[in-house]
Structure formats: C-alpha cells, structure tokens
Scaffold this active site. Structure first.
Site, PDB file in Angstrom:
ATOM      1  N   ARG A 188      -7.916   9.986  -7.173  1.00 34.97           N
ATOM      2  CA  ARG A 188      -9.284   9.446  -7.237  1.00 34.97           C
ATOM      3  C   ARG A 188     -10.258  10.193  -6.314  1.00 34.97           C
ATOM      4  O   ARG A 188     -11.375   9.744  -6.064  1.00 34.97           O
ATOM      5  CB  ARG A 188      -9.259   7.956  -6.862  1.00 34.97           C
ATOM      6  CG  ARG A 188      -8.597   7.128  -7.986  1.00 34.97           C
ATOM      7  CD  ARG A 188      -9.027   5.684  -7.926  1.00 34.97           C
ATOM      8  NE  ARG A 188      -8.136   4.899  -7.078  1.00 34.97           N
ATOM      9  CZ  ARG A 188      -8.445   3.721  -6.560  1.00 34.97           C
ATOM     10  NH1 ARG A 188      -9.629   3.194  -6.746  1.00 34.97           N
ATOM     11  NH2 ARG A 188      -7.581   3.062  -5.823  1.00 34.97           N
ATOM     12  N   GLU A 255      -1.177  -2.408  18.485  1.00 38.86           N
ATOM     13  CA  GLU A 255      -1.968  -1.657  19.470  1.00 38.86           C
ATOM     14  C   GLU A 255      -3.139  -2.505  19.959  1.00 38.86           C
ATOM     15  O   GLU A 255      -3.399  -2.603  21.161  1.00 38.86           O
ATOM     16  CB  GLU A 255      -2.490  -0.361  18.836  1.00 38.86           C
ATOM     17  CG  GLU A 255      -3.440   0.402  19.746  1.00 38.86           C
ATOM     18  CD  GLU A 255      -4.031   1.658  19.089  1.00 38.86           C
ATOM     19  OE1 GLU A 255      -3.568   2.053  18.001  1.00 38.86           O
ATOM     20  OE2 GLU A 255      -4.957   2.237  19.684  1.00 38.86           O
TER      21      GLU A 255
END
Ligand SMILES: Cc1cc2nc3c(=O)[nH]c(=O)nc-3n(C[C@H](O)[C@H](O)[C@H](O)COP(=O)(O)OP(=O)(O)OC[C@H]3O[C@@H](n4cnc5c(N)ncnc54)[C@H](O)[C@@H]3O)c2cc1C
Length: 400
Positions: A188, A255
């Site tokens: 795409r 994180e």
C-alpha cells in the site's frame, strides 16, 4: 519500610523492593552526585546488577533472566530513580529497551546466544529508534537496510539520542543494539520497517559522538550511532521483514510504564526531602512547615505523589509483558506522572530555597532529570494524541 499494597501486591514484590532499596542506598546513592556533575556513566555499577538478577528482570529464567512481571520492573525503576534517575535511565535502556525486546521478539537462536550475555552484564545493550531528523514521526526514519545476495544486510544511516549508545568516554559502542531500519514499502506504499541486532565489531558500526551538556540524565551516556555500509548477518534480522511496528508497540507499553515508575521515584524522593527540610528550617521564629504557603507545596505534592503511585501500579498490575493493548494507560501514566514528578521536584526546590538550588541537596538534579521524562520514550504531545485516538475508538473505556 514498605507495606503490602497495590505497589507490593505479593511477598515477592515486597522482598524485591526491600532488596533493591537497600542495594540502592549502599551503592547508587553515594555515587549519584559525582556522576551527574562529571557527566559520567557508571558502567561497572550497571554490570554489577547482573549478579542481582536485575539486568534480565523480565527475561525467561532459562536464558539467565529472572522472569518477573511488570510490577517488579516498575519497582526496580522507582527505587533506582529515587536516588539516581540518570543511572536508572541507563538501566532502563539496557533491561527494558534491549533485553525485554529480545526476550519477547527474538528467535530461539538469538535468545540463546545473546540473552545470557546481557542478563549477566557481560554485554551492554541499547535500542536505536530516533534519528537526527525523525523522533515522534517514527515512520519518517531514513536509516535503510538492503539485503544482499548472500542474505546479509547493509545498513546505512544515523541514530540519535541513543542511551547506552556508547559505554565510556573513549567512544566504545554498546555491545549490541536493537536497530530499526527502513527496508522498503509495503503493497500500500507505506514505509516498511525491520528490526536488526547490530553487534560491536560488525563492520561499519561506530559511535558518531557522545552527546554532552544535557540538562539532566547526565549520569547516562547518550550517543549518536553511525551505520556506514554496516554489514549485518541474515541471522540478526529479528522476526520477519516489516515486523518492527509489532515489536515497537509491545515494548513501548512496558517502556512507558517504567519511565513513569522512574517519575514516581523522583516524586517520592523530592517529597521526602522537602518534608524533612520544612521541619528543620526555621524562619520568623517557627518551622517553615507552619506557613500556609509551604503547606500548599507539601500538601499538593503528597496528593500528586499518591495519585501517580496508584495509577502507575494499577496499570502495572494489569499489564502483561509481551502483549499490547494497555496503550491507553501506559500513555496515561507517563503523561501524568512525568509532569507530576517535575512539579513535585519544583515544589521541593521552592520549599528548600537556596539550598534546593545546589547539587548537594539532591532536588535540583531530580528536577533536571524529570524534564527528560516528558520527552524521551514519547513526548507529552504524543501521549495526548494516542489517548485521544484510543478514546475515539473505545469511548466505553471511560465508564468501564
Ligand atoms: C537523554 C535522551 C535519551 C534518549 N534515549 C533514546 C534511546 O535510547 N533510543 C531512542 O531511540 N531514542 C532516544 N531518545 C530520543 C527521544 O525518544 C526523542 O527525543 C523523542 O521521541 C522526541 O523526538 P524528537 O526529539 O525528534 O522531537 P520531535 O519528534 O521532532 O518533536 C518536537 C516537538 O514536536 C512535537 N510533535 C511532533 N509530532 C507531533 C504531532 N503529530 N502532534 C503534536 N506535536 C508533535 C513533539 O511533541 C515535540 O514537542 C532520547 C532522547 C534524549 C533527550
């Protein structure tokens, strides 16, 4: 002494907190001021955390890790950060950004070969996503990887702001880096990103520069990394070509949670310091804690600290490492806690007057370190954007 509660949901969590708190008091606290002032990273201290089983805290035990959960990871970051957020950031880059990423996304060969080395501290790891011209706009990266006929890859580009990118003052690069690179476009026409393990000694991998004069987090090394026709063996591609977004999304939640845990450590320490000082310091014949304006700093800081602690550990208790789906709250805790930590450190400096403004009294360092948490691992604006987008898709989250 800590109690069993949302932040210590089991006996094991409580014992972990007490162990890390004691160790931090003995080894981290005494060096924090010097390493910040000299902009030095305490490599040997980080390595020594391998003996405590903390470098591979979330990695499976069969590879030398401790196999612990998100609450445990948050506890360690909070405790380290209450003494030395700069050192805690180096720990985060190693154990969360590298070790956890590999433990959950690497293949058997990669895990068996590399995890024991990074869990013991023999190797120091880093994660390289940001570039000189692309940070929040991750897909705007320009570092490229092109596959050769023999299956190996050639990496070209620069990575910027990489914590643990260099591990000393001589420009020695991290032993191993988790690198995101552009490998083309999908059907795409969207940028396709792939993940590579780059190891010290690989041709074309070097440190561009160690970055000096940072506002805060000066006890961690931040570096620019250079990949100049860097040859990476086929075996060092992580997962399939084009899979980086999967790796990134899963790991980012842990994180952000642990960065919020660092903010909690900063808020807690700043509150402790201002509370003690407000009792000891007298002015106009009374302790300054008797003044209404000082009470406002202490009272508001306490409420912020307690709110961030509850939200952070509620999120940690619900986050299963290695899965994604907690983005609303991993962004939420980081958005709230990082600014709260900065505000509490600011209040502490105000309460402590001139003393608060110098290194020996800790809080000015905490204030400088807190600012990074509003930028690194996602800026405040990126969290606002993500939360708004997720609530558009799932407005029921508000009433669940
Ligand atoms: C000390 C330190 C350590 C770091 N460690 C690492 C590391 O180990 N590995 C790593 O890969 N990176 C690391 N970073 C990089 C960090 O993650 C980036 O600085 C951060 O993601 C922001 O990127 P940027 O600096 O390029 O700012 P930009 O993305 O250019 O942002 C500049 C401003 O524009 C805003 N902005 C950007 N896009 C939008 C938008 N769509 N809508 C609204 N506002 C927007 C941002 O919020 C910000 O306010 C570290 C940075 C520092 C300072």
């Amino acid at each position: 002494m800590a109690n069993m509660d949302i932040a210590n949901p089991s006996e094991e969590h409580l014992m972990l907190r007490e162990m890390v708190r004691e160790w931090t008091k003995e080894y981290v606290e005494p060096q924090a001021l010097e390493y910040d002032r000299d902009e030095k990273f305490n490599l040997e201290l980080l390595r020594s955390m391998g003996e405590l089983g903390l470098l591979g805290i979330s990695a499976p035990e069969e590879y030398g890790g401790a196999g612990l959960d998100a609450v445990a990871c948050t506890i360690v970051h909070e405790e380290l950060s209450a003494s030395d957020p700069g050192f805690a950031l180096a720990y985060l880059a190693h154990s969360m950004l590298f070790v956890n990423n590999l433990a959950y996304n690497g293949n058997e060969e990669q895990k068996a070969r590399i995890l024991p080395k990074v869990c013991s501290g023999e190797w120091i790891g880093a994660m390289a996503m940001s570039e000189p011209d692309a940070g929040t706009d991750v897909l705007g990266l320009s570092t490229s990887a092109v596959q050769r006929d023999d299956g190996s890859w050639v990496l070209n580009g620069r990575k910027m702001w990489i914590t643990n990118g260099c591990i000393d003052e001589e420009g020695t690069p991290a032993d191993v880096v988790w690198v995101y690179a552009r490998t083309g476009e999908d059907e795409r026409g969207r940028v396709q990103m792939s993940t590579f393990l780059v190891e010290a000694g690989m041709q074309g991998y070097s440190v561009g520069q160690k970055i000096y004069d940072k506002t805060g987090m000066r006890a961690s090394n931040t570096a620019e990394l250079v990949f100049d026709d860097c040859i990476v063996p086929a075996a060092n591609l992580v997962g399939d070509v084009g899979e980086s977004l999967l790796h990134m999304m899963g790991n980012l939640e842990l994180e952000r949670l642990t960065l919020a845990g660092m903010a909690l450590g900063i808020g807690r320490r700043a509150l402790e310091e201002m509370n003690r000082y407000a009792t000891d310091r007298t002015a106009f014949g009374s302790s300054i804690r008797d003044f209404g304006q000082i009470q406002r700093y202490i009272g508001e800081s306490w409420a912020k600290y307690r709110a961030m602690r509850s939200y952070i550990y509620d999120t940690a208790n619900n986050l299963t490492i290695g899965t994604s789906g907690q983005r609303l709250d991993s962004d939420g805790v980081k958005l709230f806690a990082t600014t709260a930590a900065k505000e509490i450190a600011d209040a502490a400096m105000q309460v402590m007057g001139g003393y608060g403004y110098v290194g020996e009294y800790h809080v000015e360092r905490l204030w400088r370190d807190a600012k990074l948490l509003e930028i690194g691992g996602g800026t405040l604006e990126s969290h606002q954007k993500n939360i708004t987008r997720d609530l558009f898709k799932d407005g029921d989250a508000i009433i669940r």
